[in-house]
Design a protein around this motif. Structure first.
Motif, short mmCIF file in Angstrom:
data_model
loop_
_atom_site.label_atom_id
_atom_site.label_comp_id
_atom_site.label_asym_id
_atom_site.label_seq_id
_atom_site.Cartn_x
_atom_site.Cartn_y
_atom_site.Cartn_z
N MET A 1 0.84 -1.20 0.00
CA MET A 1 0.00 0.00 0.00
C MET A 1 0.87 1.25 0.00
N THR A 2 0.42 2.23 -0.68
CA THR A 2 1.20 3.48 -0.70
C THR A 2 0.39 4.57 -0.01
N PHE A 3 1.09 5.69 0.10
CA PHE A 3 0.49 6.89 0.70
C PHE A 3 -0.81 7.25 -0.02
N LEU B 1 -0.87 7.10 13.76
CA LEU B 1 0.13 7.28 12.70
C LEU B 1 1.39 7.90 13.29
N ALA C 1 2.34 7.71 16.38
CA ALA C 1 2.97 6.75 17.28
C ALA C 1 3.80 5.74 16.51
N THR C 2 3.40 5.41 15.28
CA THR C 2 4.18 4.44 14.52
C THR C 2 5.30 5.12 13.76
N GLY C 3 5.53 6.39 14.06
CA GLY C 3 6.70 7.03 13.49
C GLY C 3 6.43 7.95 12.32
N TRP C 4 5.14 8.23 12.01
CA TRP C 4 4.85 9.23 10.98
C TRP C 4 5.24 10.58 11.52
N ARG C 5 5.72 11.40 10.60
CA ARG C 5 6.01 12.76 11.02
C ARG C 5 4.71 13.58 10.99
N GLN D 1 3.83 14.54 7.65
CA GLN D 1 3.23 13.50 6.81
C GLN D 1 1.74 13.36 7.09
N HIS E 1 11.44 9.55 12.95
CA HIS E 1 12.14 8.43 12.34
C HIS E 1 12.65 7.46 13.42
N ASN F 1 9.82 5.51 14.60
CA ASN F 1 9.43 4.60 13.54
C ASN F 1 10.27 3.32 13.56
N ILE G 1 1.45 -0.06 8.00
CA ILE G 1 1.28 1.39 8.19
C ILE G 1 2.59 2.10 8.54
N PRO G 2 3.39 1.56 9.47
CA PRO G 2 4.63 2.29 9.82
C PRO G 2 5.55 2.49 8.61
N LEU H 1 4.80 3.43 5.76
CA LEU H 1 4.43 4.59 4.93
C LEU H 1 5.06 5.88 5.45
N ALA H 2 5.67 5.76 6.64
CA ALA H 2 6.19 6.99 7.26
C ALA H 2 7.47 7.46 6.59
N GLY H 3 8.20 6.56 5.95
CA GLY H 3 9.46 7.01 5.35
C GLY H 3 9.78 6.21 4.12
#
Ligand SMILES: Nc1ncnc2c1ncn2[C@@H]1O[C@H](COP(=O)(O)OP(=O)(O)OP(=O)(O)O)[C@@H](O)[C@H]1O
Ligand SMILES: [Mg+2]
Lengths: 1198, 226
Positions: free
Chosen positions: A1-3, A629, A631-635, A638, B80, B83, B107-108, B110-112
């Motif tokens: 899956m992409t953004f 999002l 918490a899972t490391g998204w900025r 983003q 990061h 992540n 999902i994680p 997609l963050a980078g």
């Protein structure tokens, strides 16, 4: 899956919330683009109407004089048509009751009678065949509009009234002014009725009102008017370059109503006078010439007593050897006179082998008809008393002393104030001596064309014998009905006061022998000081011819020089680029579209607030999703990009939907305009015009705005920790002075200062753009300030606790819990309220003081216009007598004004007035004063007791402008000129006259015209004759009677009176119709506000259903809970309402102070009540529907 | 890799002044350590976990991951860091309802920028196989049971082989048997991945399955006295 897949997935998954955002964005686009399209449509419709009205005509020349129809021949254009265009009125007598006057008569004013030939219809569908238009049948083709007004159908007989043609100015001594002489009735049969399209709508006047056209064959009209082969208009289609040069080349002296006569011409004319029917082929019988010719000729006849014309010509060639330049208008136009003299000076006639040069001497002559010449008696004496010696109806000539026939014998030359009298055998003055006082009585028309008997006393310089150059009747220009009569007794209907009893045998014998030969000479300067008028100051120019020079080449050379030097523009021979003007004027007069956009702005803001609100709500709902999002490391960036991407997608799709909505919206708005336009049928031409640029601009701007709104809505996310988001928090809870309060302080400060500036500017700026700017500016800024204040208050309400909770306080606290949401809701309502209140306060009604002398009517119950000018003073008993008016009519005073027809400057005209209508008001009217002035430029800023006198102010030599008055609204909205500004109008010389607006009338009946003083009018529009605008002063309670009496008496002139209040109401109706359209915007805004409020409420209740269930579990009644929910929203409602009302009232204040709008009152309260009701209804519906669900289940779900 | 927490303070602003929740907590962990934190409700366990997971900032004190202070990093790098190094498991699993099981795990990613997406996807599948959900890859969260959802959340937390796995009451919403299974799964996976694991729980049973237990009392961590 992409953004992007995630983004799409989100769009689909949150489709309910997204649809709401999408619709919000669509609405914004629809409103914005729709507003632009309304403007496009207005402009486009006006333009296509204008082009439709012009038909094939690109350029047109319309002159006040009649020229040869042949002037059109050879002009460089694919289509040419010479025509007679006449203003007039049409009447159809109903056959039912022909006896009762006034009853059974249908009149239609403002009709245009068009005499055209087949060339006009060429290539179009020709109504009736070509032969009809080339013939002279007394038949007419009406357009449907006129036919409808007359209730006439094919086969009916109608009467068209137009002004008779007469070259002699009607406002000069010899002008014919009474109604029978002015009016020409044309009885014609209706041959066909043209539909309301194509050439049936033909009009050179730009006005949305359909024209009332009666087409008749050109030849018929020419014949009836005695204007064979002449026209007053040329219409051209597909013009090629070189038009103006071609016009100049084609012009003849005849077109200028001028002629240059040679001795031979005059001799022949005289021969014709002696023997009008030319029974003896140029040989005049003794009975005809006996006693009428100079001694030289009495010796010339043949043995049979026949005097050959050749002999007369010979006589003229030797004794009366000069050229004359004369006009059939009796006076030479000042510029013609000037050019005529310049032309003569540029001539050098060379003759003989020696090459001798000779410069002709130009001799100006002014002749006038005196009522009498008599020795001045020391005491006043009864006129015509026994023993009085007088010469009645004598011609007096003014010439420069050295030009006089006997100049050589007079040393020193004749002085101003001296007179020379002719001596002949029957002269009653045989006993007068030089030095005697001679009284010269003459008539001179005053400002109301009332012939005034004036007397001037001269000192007799001497007498002269009637011989040589003094024996010449050709000093006097021709005047049909007088100069062509062989005896004075046969004079036909002289237009001056004439008493046949005063003519004695001696006078008749003088006429017989000398006809119009001057009986007295005075200096030209004196003559001009007495008799010069706006039509000219010279009746002829003479050019003496040297006996050695041939006459024919001299005439030819002089004529061609003169024609080369006369500027066609001076004679009004100028083609107006009609099509170009139509396109320009189609841009629209009133800034309706700009205003519409301005008012729409608030609606656009409202829909953006809705977009922001909805988006915000969807973010609130998805807070923990965002938190996860993160918490899972998204900025943060983003996450915001994801939301932003969703927002943009919604804006783009919503915008596209909105474009479709815009079309619908614009179409509806146009329908609204069409339906509510006062007078109904006038706007049928209004159609949707789609400007692709507007579509693109509207789309782009709406997307941009939606995107910015969304960006702003997601802005807060950046400052929330993932933990808060995970906890579902989307509001920054802070207790110390946070950034947002600082921001709100900043906004508050800036907005208040800005609004104050706009507010103050609102009082002082006069430019209409600046005024509108200050209004919308201060409105928008004040709204922002109010909302900033509300924001601070909400923040405080959300954080402070109070010891004694009450339902209301609990509500307030809840409102503060989601301050942004609350703010947006209140903002929505505020924007809608602003619109409604602002528009309402601009609503206009005719004030109670309208009928006061100092009110908008100036105290005049009626005003009137006539299609054919009236030349008589309607106040004179002599003029009124035949009108059979009731006795109380004595109280009725009529002020007649002159009119330069032009474009209506009021809001009734949707076109931009390029040539405003100008009305010249008389001195008496100025002295009377009255009306209310919004402002005026008194001399050196002083206040004047009667501000009307600003029209008569002294102007410095260099001031090349004319003071003018305008109505304040017309100036502001239509003419776009402020006090001290200038408006240009084309004058009768074909140049521009600058009118300086020196005063603005408030709420007056003069919105359709500019007013200048009579003096200025005559100076700049000398060729406009007569009065066609009237202000009628009389008892208010007799308004209808006065109207009926005058209309029936002057019906043929197309005299239509309108109660002044009706005219003002017509203006108001248009303005109020505009406002009604804006009001509709306000209602739409209110609807948005209600929707927003309901959504917020539902959302709030939904979020707190657990809390509410708990309260219910704790024993609260459901009703109490509804109140709790409502209380919260009532606060928002009231806050929004207060903010909108306050902002609107303050923004409107400066403009009301200046323009006197209706007092805000009950109606405004009603409107506000309506807003509250709508808001409450939305709230109750939302609260009840949610609370009806079993609350305990909600509690369990928690 | 090691985790050092020294004198950690955290206070929240409230209407009646600041409220200190953490009052100088200490903690030391090495790679492979697993730890259970117990304590009364409102003691500050979640608060501590949030700070360790860099979801919130401490008011005072030191947090070091292998001599590195994550809070000194700028936002971009902190994200990061989170992540790649931290796996979070919440009591509410917070699965995205619009995404499938596999997608939720990814999902994680997609963050980078991810160098080898296919490899990562294979890893995600492997993780899901390990938690026993290989048959449910394309299902939506709504179609899963509570325990299954929590297992997806565990797989998601482990996607990038985090050094530190934080679980806040991962079994709080589950029945005892499922809770036990999920707890065991968590521990197994931790041992396979050789990461540090902190589990906050109210269940002494679950706590006992972990090698070490601490109790949060008055804002400090103390050894657990069961
Ligand atoms: N954002 C905040 N603002 C104010 N106080 C907070 C905030 N977040 C947590 N607290 C307070 O911190 C204290 C500790 O909360 P925390 O969630 O860490 O407790 P916990 O030990 O996890 O409890 P539980 O076992 O019930 O989950 C609570 O008393 C709570 O009121
Ligand atoms: Mg907790």
């Amino acid at each position: 899956m992409t953004f992007f897949q995630l983004l799409l997935r989100n769009l689909v998954y949150h489709r309910r919330g997204n649809t709401a955002v999408l619709l919000g964005a669509a609405l914004g686009t629809a409103v914005l683009t729709g507003a632009l399209l309304v403007g496009d449509s207005l402009r486009g419709s006006l333009r296509s109407l204008a082009l439709d009205q012009l038909g094939w005509v690109d350029q047109a020349l319309v002159n006040t004089r009649f020229f040869r129809a042949a002037l059109a021949d050879g002009l460089p254009a694919h289509r040419r048509c010479a025509a007679l265009l006449l203003q007039g009125s049409a009447v159809r007598e109903s056959p039912l009751s022909p006896k009762e006057k006034g009853e059974g008569v249908v009149r239609a004013g403002k009709a245009v009678v068009l005499g055209v030939d087949a060339a006009f219809w060429q290539r179009g569908p020709l109504p009736l065949d070509e032969t009809f238009w080339q013939a002279d049948a007394a038949e007419t083709v009406l357009n449907a509009h006129l036919a409808g007004l007359l209730q006439a159908k094919t086969g009916d007989t109608i009467t068209l009234y137009v002004q008779r043609s007469d070259d002699i100015p009607r406002e000069s001594l010899l002008g014919k002014r009474n109604a029978e002489d002015v009016l020409l009735a044309l009885e014609v049969k209706v041959r066909a009725v043209l539909p309301e399209q194509g050439l049936g709508r033909f009009s050179l006047k730009l006005n949305p009102a359909p024209p009332r056209n009666a087409f008749v064959p050109l030849r018929f009209l020419q014949e009836k008017l005695g204007l064979a082969g002449r026209a007053n208009a040329i219409l051209l289609g597909h013009v090629q370059p070189g038009l103006q040069e071609a016009v100049k080349k084609n012009l003849t002296l005849d077109d200028w109503n001028l002629k240059v006569t040679t001795p031979a011409d005059r001799a022949r004319a005289w021969a014709k006078f002696l023997d009008p029917r030319n029974l003896d082929q140029g040989n005049i019988k003794k009975v005809r010439w006996k006693g009428r010719v100079p001694p030289y000729l009495t010796a010339r006849p043949t043995a049979e007593g026949l005097l050959p014309t050749e002999e007369i010509i010979d006589y003229y060639q030797s004794e009366r050897r000069y050229l004359t330049l004369e006009s059939s208008q009796s006076f030479l136009d000042p510029h013609v006179e000037k050019t005529g003299r310049l032309a003569s000076r540029s001539l050098t006639w060379v003759w003989g082998k020696e090459g001798m040069a000779y410069k002709p001497n130009d001799t100006p002559v002014l002749v006038y008809l005196a009522d009498s010449i008599a020795p001045s008696l020391p005491t006043p004496h009864p006129k015509g008393a026994k023993g009085e010696v007088e010469i009645p109806y004598a011609i007096v000539a003014g010439m420069r002393p050295h030009d006089l026939p006997l100049a050589n014998e007079l040393q020193p030359p004749l002085q101003d104030g001296e007179i020379l009298l002719a001596q002949w055998t029957d002269s009653p003055f045989l006993s007068v001596k030089p030095g005697d006082k001679i009284a010269l009585r003459y008539f001179y028309p005053d400002r109301h064309n009332h012939l005034e008997l004036r007397e001037e006393t001269f000192v007799l310089r001497g007498t002269f014998p009637l011989e040589g150059r003094a024996d010449d009747p050709d000093f006097t220009p021709e005047f049909p009905g007088i100069t062509d009569k062989q005896d004075m007794a046969n004079w036909e209907n002289p237009p001056f006061p004439y008493d046949a009893k005063r003519i004695k045998p001696a006078d008749e014998s003088f006429w017989k022998r000398y006809k119009t030969t001057p009986r007295a000479y005075i200096t030209l300067a004196t003559a001009q000081s007495l008799w010069a008028n706006r039509f000219g100051k010279v009746t002829a120019l003479r050019l003496a011819l040297d006996p050695r020079w041939n006459v024919a080449p001299a005439v030819e050379e002089y004529t061609s020089k003169l024609l080369a030097m006369l500027s066609p523009a001076d004679g009004g021979f100028v083609f107006q680029p009609m099509k170009e003007a139509a396109l320009k004027a189609g841009a629209g007069s009133s800034d309706f579209s700009m205003l519409f956009l301005g008012f729409s702005f608030f609606l656009i803001v409202a829909s953006l607030l809705l977009v922001g609100l909805l988006f915000r709500l969807s973010i609130d709902r998805r807070a923990n999703e965002m938190g996860l999002l993160l918490a899972t490391g998204w900025r943060h960036g983003q996450v915001r990009r994801l939301l932003f991407g969703e927002g943009v997608a919604l804006a783009v799709v919503g915008g596209a939907l909105g474009l479709a909505g815009a079309l619908l919206y614009a179409a509806l708005m146009l329908e609204l305009l069409r339906a509510h336009w006062p007078g109904g049928e006038n706007l049928v031409f209004l159609h949707l015009h789609i400007g692709w640029l507007s579509l693109a601009a509207g789309y782009a701007a709406s997307i941009l705005m939606s995107v910015l709104t969304i960006l702003w809505a997601t802005r807060l996310l950046a400052r929330l920790s993932p933990r808060s988001l995970l906890a579902g928090e989307t509001v920054l809870t802070s207790f110390a002075g946070s950034r947002s309060t600082r921001w709100s302080s900043l906004i508050l400060g800036v907005a208040i200062v800005g609004a104050a500036c706009c507010f103050i500017a609102g009082f002082s700026v006069t430019g209409h753009e600046a005024q509108a700017g200050s209004f919308f500016g201060s409105g928008a800024l004040l709204l922002s300030a109010c909302l900033a204040l509300l924001w601070r208050w909400l923040k405080r309400a959300g954080t402070h606790s109070s010891l004694q909770p009450s339902i209301a306080l609990l509500g307030m606290r809840n409102a503060g819990r989601h301050p942004l949401r609350s703010l947006l809701t209140a903002g929505l309502l505020a924007a809608a309220t602003f619109l409604i209140v602002a528009v309402q306060s601009f609503q206009k009604e005719t004030g109670d003081d309208f009928f006061h002398k100092d009110g908008g009517s100036g105290g005049f119950p009626l005003l009137a216009e006539s299609d054919v000018p009236i030349f008589e003073d309607l106040n004179l008993p002599a003029v009124r007598k035949p009108m059979k008016l009731p006795a109380w009519f004595e109280e009725v005073q009529i002020y007649s004004c002159r009119v330069r027809a032009g474009d209506d400057t009021s809001c009734l005209n949707l076109y931009q007035p390029l040539q405003p209508r100008v009305v010249g008001v008389s001195e008496a009217f100025i002295e009377r004063g009255g009306f209310r002035f919004a402002s005026y430029l008194g001399p050196h800023g002083t206040t004047l007791e009667n501000p009307w006198t600003v029209l008569q102010q002294e102007r410095s030599e260099f001031g090349d402008w004319v003071p003018a008055l305008a109505d304040a609204s017309a100036a502001q909205w239509i003419l776009k000129v402020s006090l001290g500004g200038f408006v240009q109008v084309t004058n009768d010389q074909g140049t521009k006259t600058k009118l300086k607006i020196v005063g603005l009338l408030q709420e007056s009946i003069f919105q359709s015209e500019l007013l200048i003083a009579d003096d200025d009018f005559l100076q700049h529009f000398p060729r406009r004759e007569g009065f066609s605008f009237f202000l009628i002063d009389g008892p208010l309670e007799y308004t209808t009677q006065i109207q009926r009496a005058l209309e029936s008496a002057l019906g043929a002139q197309g005299f239509f009176a309108t109660p002044t209040v009706q005219r003002l109401e017509a203006y108001h109706a248009v303005e109020n119709m505009y406002l009604a359209t804006f009001q509709a915007l306000g209602r739409l805004g209110l609807l948005l506000g209600a929707v927003g409020l309901a959504i917020v409420l539902l959302r709030g209740v939904w979020e707190r259903r657990g809390e509410l269930a708990l309260l219910q579990a704790l024993g609260f009644r459901r009703q109490t809970l509804v109140w709790l929910v409502l209380a919260e929203n009532l606060w928002l409602l009231l806050a929004g309402l207060a903010a909108g009302t306050l902002a609107a009232l303050v923004a409107v204040a400066p403009h009301l102070a200046g323009a006197g709008g209706a007092v805000l009152g009950l109606r405004l309260l009603l409107l506000l009540g309506m807003v509250v009701a709508v808001g409450l209804a939305a709230g109750i519906a939302a609260a009840v529907s949610t609370l009806r669900a079993p609350l305990l289940s909600a509690l369990r779900r928690e | 890799m090691s985790l050092t927490v020294l004198n950690l303070w955290k206070s929240f602003p409230t209407r009646n002044g600041d409220l200190s929740i953490l009052r100088g907590a200490h903690l030391e962990m090495q790679t492979g350590d697993a730890l259970a934190i117990l304590g009364p409700s409102g003691a500050g366990k979640s608060t501590l976990l949030h700070i360790l997971g860099t979801l919130d900032r401490p008011t005072d004190g030191v947090v070091r991951f292998h001599d590195q202070d994550p809070f000194a990093l700028p936002e971009k790098e902190l994200a990061h860091f989170r992540n790649r190094n931290i796996g979070f498991i919440f009591q509410d699993h917070y699965l995205l309802p619009q995404c499938s099981v596999l997608e939720n795990v990814l999902i994680p990613s997609l963050a980078g920028v991810v160098e080898n997406r296919a490899e990562l996807e294979a890893h995600a599948r492997a993780l899901l196989e390990k938690v026993g959900l290989q048959e449910r890859l394309e299902h939506r969260p709504a179609e899963l049971s509570g325990g299954e959802r929590q297992r997806v959340a565990i797989a998601r937390a482990l996607l990038f082989h985090p050094q530190l796995v934080l679980a806040d009451e991962p079994t709080g919403n589950l029945d005892r048997r499922t809770a036990q299974a999920v707890g065991q799964l968590l521990l197994n996976l931790q041992q396979q991945e050789k990461s540090m694991l902190i589990v906050v729980t109210h269940s002494p049973e679950l706590a006992r399955t972990l090698p070490k237990q601490l109790e949060m009392i008055d804002g400090v961590l103390q050894p657990w006295k069961s």
